[in-house]
Design an enzyme around this catalytic site. Structure first.
Site, mmCIF file in Angstrom:
data_model
loop_
_atom_site.group_PDB
_atom_site.id
_atom_site.type_symbol
_atom_site.label_atom_id
_atom_site.label_comp_id
_atom_site.label_asym_id
_atom_site.label_seq_id
_atom_site.Cartn_x
_atom_site.Cartn_y
_atom_site.Cartn_z
ATOM 1 C CE LYS A 83 -4.265 -1.879 1.878
ATOM 2 N NZ LYS A 83 -5.305 -1.828 2.941
ATOM 3 N NE ARG A 112 -7.471 -8.633 1.109
ATOM 4 C CZ ARG A 112 -7.179 -7.960 0.008
ATOM 5 N NH1 ARG A 112 -6.191 -7.063 0.010
ATOM 6 N NH2 ARG A 112 -7.863 -8.169 -1.113
#
Length: 266
Positions: free
Chosen positions: A202, A243
């Site tokens: 991210k 995740r």
């Protein structure tokens, strides 16, 4: 939790696994690399993403889900739409992962009536606009209050707490400072709830890797090592699920980290 994006526009691997056969092959590779769980999504929820129709999302994920249910690991549906959730539950998926945190009453009802594991994520606003100047008075308190409220709403409908996982939603309507505050608070939650952390590749990783604020962000595929470092931090703080896009790198790092930690403790 290995990520399987059946989308043309996900921030990290959009378009790579839009074809069901490619998505299934990628999922099988993630399992071979050590994934304990697969998370399949048919709608990108990256900042600025346009929503897709229910029909299109179903068309993307159902063939993949059907094929993956023959694997030896649990399968999670990453969706915020009740119609997609219901179709996946009828098919036999093991987990519902809702970036909308089961705020939709119909989604809440489907989740509570199922036997699936349930992942409640916090998101401020909608994917298309969530990163447009997100503001909190106290991000940790507000995110925690929302997640606990939704968890108790499920429990009130008969869901056992052990089926529930909380996800602070890193990058979903949060600045870098918000994300760091949430990362620093994980240990406060881990004693009471199962926690999922998803920071793989991210923008917060790119920001932390940048040597100065004007440096262009690294491409998503070049954020692997930073993502693994954040994953180790999260597990050390009590996270139960990660995740990730890069399963092999994360599994290897966790194996060495846990062995070293065990050696020191012994």
């Amino acid at each position: 939790m290995g990520v399987v994006n059946v989308t043309p526009d996900s921030f990290s691997d959009g378009g790579q696994f839009l074809d069901p056969k490619q998505a299934v092959a990628h999922a099988e590779q993630l399992v071979n690399e050590g994934a304990d769980l697969l998370d399949v999504g048919g709608e990108s929820t990256r900042p600025g993403a346009e929503p897709v129709s229910v029909a299109e999302e179903i068309d993307r994920v159902m063939p993949v889900l059907e094929s993956l249910l023959t694997l030896s690991v649990p399968i999670s549906l990453d969706s915020r739409r009740p119609e997609v959730m219901r179709a996946a539950i009828d098919l036999g998926v093991d987990v519902l992962n809702d970036v909308n945190g089961f705020r939709n009453p119909e989604a809440l009802e489907i989740a509570s009536q199922s036997k699936a594991g349930l992942c409640i994520m916090h998101m401020l606003g909608e994917p298309k606009t969530m990163q447009q100047q997100p503001v909190y008075q106290d991000v940790v308190a507000e995110v925690h209050a929302f997640l606990e409220s939704q968890a108790h709403a499920l429990i009130a409908r008969g869901v056992t707490p052990s089926r529930i996982v909380l996800d602070p939603g890193f990058g979903f309507g949060k600045t870098l400072d918000h994300n760091l505050a949430l990362m620093g608070s994980l240990a406060q939650w881990a004693s009471r709830w199962n926690l999922l952390v998803g920071v793989s590749r991210k923008s917060m990783i790119a920001a932390l890797l940048a040597k100065h604020s004007t440096e262009p962000p690294r491409p998503a595929a070049h954020r692997v090592f930073g993502s693994v470092a954040a994953a180790l931090w999260a597990v050390d703080q009590g996270a139960r699920l990660l995740r990730v896009h890069d399963v092999q790198a994360t599994v290897d790092a966790l194996a060495v980290w846990s062995r070293l930690k065990q050696t020191v403790q012994d």
